[in-house]
Design a protein around this motif. Structure first.
Motif, PDB file in Angstrom:
ATOM      1  N   VAL A   1      24.964  52.933  47.129  1.00 35.27           N
ATOM      2  CA  VAL A   1      25.638  53.151  48.406  1.00 35.27           C
ATOM      3  C   VAL A   1      25.754  51.804  49.117  1.00 35.27           C
ATOM      4  N   ILE A   2      24.602  51.205  49.365  1.00 33.15           N
ATOM      5  CA  ILE A   2      24.602  49.908  50.026  1.00 33.15           C
ATOM      6  C   ILE A   2      23.255  49.235  49.797  1.00 33.15           C
ATOM      7  N   ASP A   3      23.260  47.913  49.639  1.00 31.31           N
ATOM      8  CA  ASP A   3      22.009  47.198  49.738  1.00 31.31           C
ATOM      9  C   ASP A   3      22.227  45.863  50.437  1.00 31.31           C
ATOM     10  N   ILE A   4      21.134  45.374  51.020  1.00 33.81           N
ATOM     11  CA  ILE A   4      21.172  44.191  51.855  1.00 33.81           C
ATOM     12  C   ILE A   4      20.058  43.267  51.404  1.00 33.81           C
ATOM     13  N   ASP A   5      20.393  42.005  51.110  1.00 28.97           N
ATOM     14  CA  ASP A   5      19.342  41.088  50.699  1.00 28.97           C
ATOM     15  C   ASP A   5      18.734  40.402  51.926  1.00 28.97           C
ATOM     16  N   SER A   6      17.746  39.560  51.679  1.00 32.54           N
ATOM     17  CA  SER A   6      16.988  38.963  52.772  1.00 32.54           C
ATOM     18  C   SER A   6      17.825  38.016  53.632  1.00 32.54           C
ATOM     19  N   SER A   7      18.969  37.562  53.093  1.00 30.42           N
ATOM     20  CA  SER A   7      19.844  36.686  53.877  1.00 30.42           C
ATOM     21  C   SER A   7      20.883  37.484  54.653  1.00 30.42           C
ATOM     22  N   GLY A   8      20.938  38.788  54.406  1.00 33.16           N
ATOM     23  CA  GLY A   8      21.915  39.633  55.066  1.00 33.16           C
ATOM     24  C   GLY A   8      23.137  39.952  54.221  1.00 33.16           C
ATOM     25  N   LYS A   9      23.198  39.367  53.031  1.00 33.79           N
ATOM     26  CA  LYS A   9      24.331  39.649  52.152  1.00 33.79           C
ATOM     27  C   LYS A   9      24.292  41.111  51.736  1.00 33.79           C
ATOM     28  N   THR A  10      25.435  41.761  51.816  1.00 33.00           N
ATOM     29  CA  THR A  10      25.515  43.205  51.608  1.00 33.00           C
ATOM     30  C   THR A  10      26.415  43.553  50.432  1.00 33.00           C
ATOM     31  N   ARG A  11      25.956  44.495  49.620  1.00 34.43           N
ATOM     32  CA  ARG A  11      26.801  45.116  48.603  1.00 34.43           C
ATOM     33  C   ARG A  11      27.014  46.557  49.040  1.00 34.43           C
ATOM     34  N   ILE A  12      28.242  47.052  48.892  1.00 38.88           N
ATOM     35  CA  ILE A  12      28.525  48.422  49.305  1.00 38.88           C
ATOM     36  C   ILE A  12      29.376  49.105  48.248  1.00 38.88           C
ATOM     37  N   GLY A  13      29.084  50.378  48.016  1.00 37.83           N
ATOM     38  CA  GLY A  13      29.830  51.140  47.051  1.00 37.83           C
ATOM     39  C   GLY A  13      31.252  51.409  47.521  1.00 37.83           C
ATOM     40  N   GLY A  14      32.190  51.417  46.588  1.00 38.63           N
ATOM     41  CA  GLY A  14      33.583  51.554  46.956  1.00 38.63           C
ATOM     42  C   GLY A  14      33.934  52.857  47.657  1.00 38.63           C
ATOM     43  N   SER A  15      33.247  53.918  47.304  1.00 41.08           N
ATOM     44  CA  SER A  15      33.614  55.221  47.858  1.00 41.08           C
ATOM     45  C   SER A  15      33.192  55.390  49.321  1.00 41.08           C
ATOM     46  N   VAL A  16      32.373  54.513  49.830  1.00 43.36           N
ATOM     47  CA  VAL A  16      31.884  54.660  51.210  1.00 43.36           C
ATOM     48  C   VAL A  16      32.333  53.518  52.110  1.00 43.36           C
ATOM     49  N   GLN A  17      33.052  52.554  51.545  1.00 42.90           N
ATOM     50  CA  GLN A  17      33.511  51.422  52.367  1.00 42.90           C
ATOM     51  C   GLN A  17      34.366  51.908  53.516  1.00 42.90           C
ATOM     52  N   GLY A  18      34.121  51.340  54.679  1.00 39.00           N
ATOM     53  CA  GLY A  18      34.868  51.712  55.873  1.00 39.00           C
ATOM     54  C   GLY A  18      34.281  52.899  56.613  1.00 39.00           C
ATOM     55  N   ARG A  19      33.321  53.589  55.981  1.00 36.64           N
ATOM     56  CA  ARG A  19      32.703  54.754  56.636  1.00 36.64           C
ATOM     57  C   ARG A  19      31.205  54.581  56.837  1.00 36.64           C
TER      58      ARG A  19
ATOM     59  N   ASP B   1      15.989  45.736  59.514  1.00 32.31           N
ATOM     60  CA  ASP B   1      15.070  45.110  60.465  1.00 32.31           C
ATOM     61  C   ASP B   1      13.926  44.528  59.654  1.00 32.31           C
ATOM     62  N   ASN B   2      13.984  43.242  59.405  1.00 31.65           N
ATOM     63  CA  ASN B   2      12.993  42.613  58.539  1.00 31.65           C
ATOM     64  C   ASN B   2      11.594  42.652  59.148  1.00 31.65           C
ATOM     65  N   ALA B   3      11.503  42.599  60.450  1.00 32.22           N
ATOM     66  CA  ALA B   3      10.187  42.629  61.105  1.00 32.22           C
ATOM     67  C   ALA B   3       9.500  43.969  60.906  1.00 32.22           C
ATOM     68  N   LYS B   4      10.288  45.015  60.717  1.00 33.11           N
ATOM     69  CA  LYS B   4       9.732  46.362  60.556  1.00 33.11           C
ATOM     70  C   LYS B   4       9.831  46.857  59.111  1.00 33.11           C
ATOM     71  N   ASN B   5      10.284  46.003  58.201  1.00 36.61           N
ATOM     72  CA  ASN B   5      10.466  46.421  56.797  1.00 36.61           C
ATOM     73  C   ASN B   5      11.258  47.724  56.715  1.00 36.61           C
ATOM     74  N   THR B   6      12.311  47.788  57.486  1.00 37.81           N
ATOM     75  CA  THR B   6      13.084  49.021  57.606  1.00 37.81           C
ATOM     76  C   THR B   6      14.559  48.756  57.321  1.00 37.81           C
ATOM     77  N   VAL B   7      15.175  49.715  56.645  1.00 36.69           N
ATOM     78  CA  VAL B   7      16.616  49.668  56.396  1.00 36.69           C
ATOM     79  C   VAL B   7      17.226  50.960  56.913  1.00 36.69           C
ATOM     80  N   TYR B   8      18.421  50.826  57.468  1.00 34.28           N
ATOM     81  CA  TYR B   8      19.123  51.968  58.044  1.00 34.28           C
ATOM     82  C   TYR B   8      20.461  52.160  57.338  1.00 34.28           C
ATOM     83  N   LEU B   9      20.898  53.402  57.302  1.00 33.71           N
ATOM     84  CA  LEU B   9      22.219  53.718  56.773  1.00 33.71           C
ATOM     85  C   LEU B   9      22.928  54.592  57.791  1.00 33.71           C
ATOM     86  N   GLN B  10      23.983  54.061  58.385  1.00 30.22           N
ATOM     87  CA  GLN B  10      24.803  54.835  59.303  1.00 30.22           C
ATOM     88  C   GLN B  10      25.985  55.389  58.538  1.00 30.22           C
ATOM     89  N   MET B  11      26.065  56.705  58.512  1.00 29.65           N
ATOM     90  CA  MET B  11      27.115  57.380  57.747  1.00 29.65           C
ATOM     91  C   MET B  11      28.053  58.085  58.714  1.00 29.65           C
TER      92      MET B  11
END
Length: 120
Positions: A47-65, A71-81
């Protein structure tokens, strides 16, 4: 190391959901954090992943949505759908490539999965 995901549920088409995933335990460094999903009878897909520099890969079927944030300080990742469709129905898995401690190598870790169902 544990990855704890939350935020799944039932939503109508066109609606939105926000998933969260927290990495906890012995963690020395995190390279990527993100999300994969698996629908019944289908392979798990990015779906999506984000590296430590902020570079993002996103799956084609969800792009734009879907968008991701981290949040690196909280070791947390969010997905807004947004603009959810019935075909987004799947189990969503949190994923992280991280190094627990100096004695360990980098490894790929998975959360337990959270169900997202898009239906009227």
């Amino acid at each position: 190391v544990q990855l704890q995901a939350s935020g799944g549920g039932l939503v109508q088409p066109g609606g939105f959901l926000r998933l969260s995933c927290v990495a906890s335990g012995s963690i020395m460094a995190i390279h990527t954090m993100g999300w994969y999903r698996q629908a019944p009878g289908k392979q798990r897909e990015l779906v999506i992943d984000i590296d430590s520099s902020g570079k993002t890969r996103i799956g084609g079927s969800v792009q734009g949505r879907f968008t991701g944030s981290r949040d690196n300080a909280k070791n947390t990742v969010y997905l807004q759908m947004n603009s959810l469709k019935p075909e987004d129905t799947a189990v969503y898995y949190c994923n992280s490539n991280l190094r627990p401690d100096a004695a360990s190598t980098w490894g790929n870790y998975w959360g337990q999965g959270t169900q997202v169902t898009v239906s009227s």
